[in-house]
Structure formats: C-alpha cells, structure tokens
Motif scaffolding. Sequence first.
Motif, PDB file in Angstrom:
ATOM      1  N   TYR A 137      46.847  10.812  83.017  1.00 40.46           N
ATOM      2  CA  TYR A 137      45.558  10.780  82.489  1.00 40.46           C
ATOM      3  C   TYR A 137      44.733  11.804  83.159  1.00 40.46           C
ATOM      4  O   TYR A 137      44.091  12.691  82.829  1.00 40.46           O
ATOM      5  N   GLY A 138      44.657  11.706  84.581  1.00 39.79           N
ATOM      6  CA  GLY A 138      44.048  12.452  85.461  1.00 39.79           C
ATOM      7  C   GLY A 138      44.503  14.045  85.262  1.00 39.79           C
ATOM      8  O   GLY A 138      43.824  14.846  85.441  1.00 39.79           O
ATOM      9  N   ALA A 139      45.757  14.298  85.525  1.00 39.56           N
ATOM     10  CA  ALA A 139      46.298  15.539  85.517  1.00 39.56           C
ATOM     11  C   ALA A 139      46.057  16.236  84.080  1.00 39.56           C
ATOM     12  O   ALA A 139      45.867  17.286  84.128  1.00 39.56           O
ATOM     13  N   LEU A 140      46.152  15.442  83.193  1.00 35.53           N
ATOM     14  CA  LEU A 140      45.656  16.042  81.748  1.00 35.53           C
ATOM     15  C   LEU A 140      44.459  16.560  81.782  1.00 35.53           C
ATOM     16  O   LEU A 140      44.077  17.643  81.514  1.00 35.53           O
ATOM     17  N   PHE A 141      43.248  15.721  82.374  1.00 36.70           N
ATOM     18  CA  PHE A 141      41.978  16.354  82.575  1.00 36.70           C
ATOM     19  C   PHE A 141      41.879  17.425  83.424  1.00 36.70           C
ATOM     20  O   PHE A 141      41.446  18.606  82.887  1.00 36.70           O
ATOM     21  N   LEU A 142      42.413  17.449  84.546  1.00 37.00           N
ATOM     22  CA  LEU A 142      42.166  18.534  85.676  1.00 37.00           C
ATOM     23  C   LEU A 142      43.147  19.858  84.784  1.00 37.00           C
ATOM     24  O   LEU A 142      42.576  20.920  85.095  1.00 37.00           O
ATOM     25  N   ALA A 143      44.128  19.697  84.199  1.00 35.31           N
ATOM     26  CA  ALA A 143      44.881  20.639  83.695  1.00 35.31           C
ATOM     27  C   ALA A 143      44.091  21.779  82.738  1.00 35.31           C
ATOM     28  O   ALA A 143      44.280  22.647  82.394  1.00 35.31           O
ATOM     29  N   GLN A 144      43.128  20.905  82.168  1.00 33.40           N
ATOM     30  CA  GLN A 144      42.345  21.603  80.866  1.00 33.40           C
ATOM     31  C   GLN A 144      41.189  22.267  81.452  1.00 33.40           C
ATOM     32  O   GLN A 144      40.465  23.260  80.602  1.00 33.40           O
ATOM     33  N   PHE A 145      40.640  21.890  82.715  1.00 33.13           N
ATOM     34  CA  PHE A 145      39.430  22.158  83.218  1.00 33.13           C
ATOM     35  C   PHE A 145      39.144  23.966  83.143  1.00 33.13           C
ATOM     36  O   PHE A 145      38.092  24.431  82.567  1.00 33.13           O
ATOM     37  N   PRO A 146      40.208  24.733  83.606  1.00 37.81           N
ATOM     38  CA  PRO A 146      40.186  26.232  83.238  1.00 37.81           C
ATOM     39  C   PRO A 146      39.712  26.678  81.907  1.00 37.81           C
ATOM     40  O   PRO A 146      38.637  27.261  81.509  1.00 37.81           O
ATOM     41  N   ALA A 147      40.636  26.297  80.684  1.00 40.86           N
ATOM     42  CA  ALA A 147      40.306  26.498  79.496  1.00 40.86           C
ATOM     43  C   ALA A 147      39.169  25.887  78.940  1.00 40.86           C
ATOM     44  O   ALA A 147      38.276  26.377  78.163  1.00 40.86           O
ATOM     45  N   TYR A 148      38.986  24.516  79.290  1.00 36.75           N
ATOM     46  CA  TYR A 148      37.818  23.868  78.680  1.00 36.75           C
ATOM     47  C   TYR A 148      36.202  24.618  79.197  1.00 36.75           C
ATOM     48  O   TYR A 148      35.402  24.712  78.398  1.00 36.75           O
ATOM     49  N   THR A 149      36.577  25.062  80.517  1.00 42.50           N
ATOM     50  CA  THR A 149      35.172  25.665  81.007  1.00 42.50           C
ATOM     51  C   THR A 149      34.892  27.018  80.359  1.00 42.50           C
ATOM     52  O   THR A 149      33.727  27.404  79.941  1.00 42.50           O
ATOM     53  N   LYS A 150      36.033  27.748  79.922  1.00 37.52           N
ATOM     54  CA  LYS A 150      35.772  28.936  79.382  1.00 37.52           C
ATOM     55  C   LYS A 150      35.445  28.835  77.916  1.00 37.52           C
ATOM     56  O   LYS A 150      34.396  29.439  77.336  1.00 37.52           O
ATOM     57  N   SER A 151      36.166  28.099  77.288  1.00 36.93           N
ATOM     58  CA  SER A 151      36.175  27.876  75.814  1.00 36.93           C
ATOM     59  C   SER A 151      34.870  27.029  75.153  1.00 36.93           C
ATOM     60  O   SER A 151      34.469  27.066  73.993  1.00 36.93           O
ATOM     61  N   VAL A 152      34.671  25.837  76.046  1.00 31.74           N
ATOM     62  CA  VAL A 152      33.722  24.733  75.773  1.00 31.74           C
ATOM     63  C   VAL A 152      32.385  25.125  76.383  1.00 31.74           C
ATOM     64  O   VAL A 152      31.296  25.055  75.622  1.00 31.74           O
TER      65      VAL A 152
END
Length: 447
Positions: A250-265
């Motif tokens: 659960y935690g790794a899933l959130f952390l792994a998306q942070f770069p793309a999440y920051t850029k696209s969202v």
Amino acid sequence: MNEARQDKREHSQFTLLADRRFGPLFATQFLGAFNDNLFKNALVVLLTFQAASWTRLDASLLANLAAGLFILPFFLFSATAGQLADKFDKALLARLTKILEVVIILLAGVGFALESLVLLLAALFLLGLQSTLFGPVKYAILPQHLRPDELVGGNALVEAGTFVAILLGTLGGGLLAGLEGGTAWITGVSLLVAWLGYLASRGIPHAPAPEPALRINPNPLTETWRCIGFARADHSVFLSILAISWFWLYGALFLAQFPAYTKSVLGGGEGMVTLLLAVFSVGVGGGSLLCEKLSRHKVETALVPLGALGMTLSGLDFAWASMGRAPAGEVLPLAVLLGQGSTWRLLLDLLLLGASGGLYCVPLYALVQQRSHPGHRARIIAANNILNALFMVAGALGAVALLAGGLGIPALFALAAGVNGLIALCLCTVVPGFIRRGLICLGLRRE
C-alpha cells in the motif's frame, strides 16, 4: 514521587537510544538504510541524466532495472539470511555485513571511476544482498536484548528511524548527484557512512545463536518454503506477516506514483515530490513513536485495525481531493502550490496516512517477534521479508497494468484505499474486543 519519575524514565522509548542494548543497533540500521537510499537514488539520478554517455539503453528502463536489482536479493537470499541469523551470533553477523558494505562501496567507486555500468549495477545488487543479510538480524535481535515492555518502543524507534533514513538518504543522493564531480562525492560520503555503520555495529552486545547446530540449506526455493512453514505454524504470526506485507504494498504504491502524480495532477516539480515524500515519512515516524504511548508499553493489537481504518479514510480523502484537478501547462513553483488550500488538505491526508501506517505496522512487528519460536525467529523474519518484497512487486505490476489500461492515478489511490478498507473490516472481526480496546488506547474509555 521520585520512584514514579524513575519508572517513567525507564519506560521511555527514547532512553533506549542511550542504552548499549539498543543504541548501537539503532545507529547501525539507521546508517545502513541511509546509505542504501543515498547510493540507489544517486545512481538513478545519474542514469537518468548521464546514461547516454555510459550506455545506449533507455534511461527509464535503467531506472526500473536498478530498482529490480536492489530488491531481487530479498527473493534469492532472505531464506539463507534467516538461517545464518539463527545459527550464528547476530552481533557478529551485523559487523560482517557492515564490512561487506564497505567493500561494496569501494567496488562502486571503481565503477564510477571507470564509468562501468556493469560494476555500478553489480554494486547496487550487492547492496541489496547486504540489506537482505542484515534484515533478519535487526529484527530477531530485539527480543534478545529488550524486555517485553520495551519491545514496542524499540520497534517504533526502528521504524521511525528507517523512514527518516530513507528520506534523508534519498534527498542526499539527489543532491550529491547534482554536484560537480558528483561521483567522487557519492563514493566518499557513502564510504564514510558505511565505515561509521561498522563502528556502530562494534557496540552491539553479543546475541548468542539459538540454533548453533543448524545445517545450512543452500537451496533458496526449498528453504524459502520452509521459512514460510515456520511462520505458518502460529496463525497470529502468519496473519501479522501478511498484514505487514500489505502495508508495504500500500505504501510503496503511493510512493511510486508521486513523481507522475505531481506532474500530471498537481502540476508541480521535483520540490513538490520531495515534500510529499517528506510528509509521508514524518507521518510514519510520528505514528510509530506514538505506539508506545497508546499501547502503554505492551503489544496492543487494537492499534492495528485502528491504523488500518486511518489508512483507509486518509487514502480515500487524498484520492477524492486529487480528482478533478487540472494542472497548469507549466510547472508550478512549490510556493504557488502551497498557496492553494487544496494542497494543504492533500498534505494533511498524507501525514495522517503515514501516521496511521506507523500505528498499524509497529504492533505487528512486535507481535511477530514476541510470538515466534526463538529457534526459528530469524527465519520467520526472513519469511516476512520475502513476502514483503513479493507484495511490493505484485503491487507495482498491478499498478502498471491498471494505469496502462487507462485508470487515472487518483482512481488508483481510491481503489487501493478501498481494498485497504476491506482489510480493515476483516481486522476488526479478527481482533477480539477491538472497539473497546481502541477506545481505551485513545483515552476515551477506562481500562
């Protein structure tokens, strides 16, 4: 009055840091986690921006290859590491793994000097191996050196220290990689940290082997299954390991998306990615340290479903607050993002998510250590490490498949939080008297 104050000091988790039974081990594991993440992140940054001068392979492929090489030893050698920790003195093994770390950093230095991608990736793989060997040692040694009423506090400090070390190492690796002559700085700092870790390990008291006559099985497949069998011998221990593994997924899933999440969202840059990582890490550390106070120095299973519920609610609100955002065409400065009220809501959600994770996982680690058979404890910890890695890889593959299928990142967060909610409901039914115990822990009801 003086006796009460003395008793309070003796039961404070922070006094363990000055105690030889725990302080050197904490310093050893903190410096090791820091070094792993410093080198790994520095190498990923270098591969991203300098890969063209070293190889023709795509930079994104190299970054994923590096991540895979670091985690691969947990599958291949965790079972062997568990056997070694049950057969030999754990303090001796800790010192040997730190010497190995020094040798690996020297190898990495040669790789940087020769601009050899093969040597650098080999060093990263070997650092993963070193972490694999140390994993069963650092958790299995705690019940040998700490009293039962210190076990939760010790685990809380280890978890808090690990996440702070991950954060600092990740930041440090990125900073060093961006310096002029960065490869020399990376080698020098990593070598210094590895040597300090070795010096700290020399202070760890002896931890006699519980099974000195154990015969080492070199077959990783059969021994992995055997380690899992030891874990399954106690139903509560195996359920705890599965629950811990879910936390890492659960935690790794959130952390792994942070770069793309920051850029696209969010429409932010690297500074916002770093802030998200920092807030989550601080949350986990704070939640972990809160465990001892809420549990009153004992393994309190009611904190587990309480933490799971917090992870669900904060995760769902984080996903909900992220939906419908339309990032600007250009990268927004961190100050602009922090000027938006919605960003603070996201940061608060992330802080609560991390804190809930700390409440969730610390009692589980303590329960595994407390209820594991002493002669098999390190191998049971090894089984936990194997399943943790397996869950994280499965979660990463699942996330890639869902995102490739058109699912948005906020929807992915909502899906993960929803599944976590189902797990929280299951835990509420498994843990007897959860509601009553939870209210007592929160101070809303008397014992």
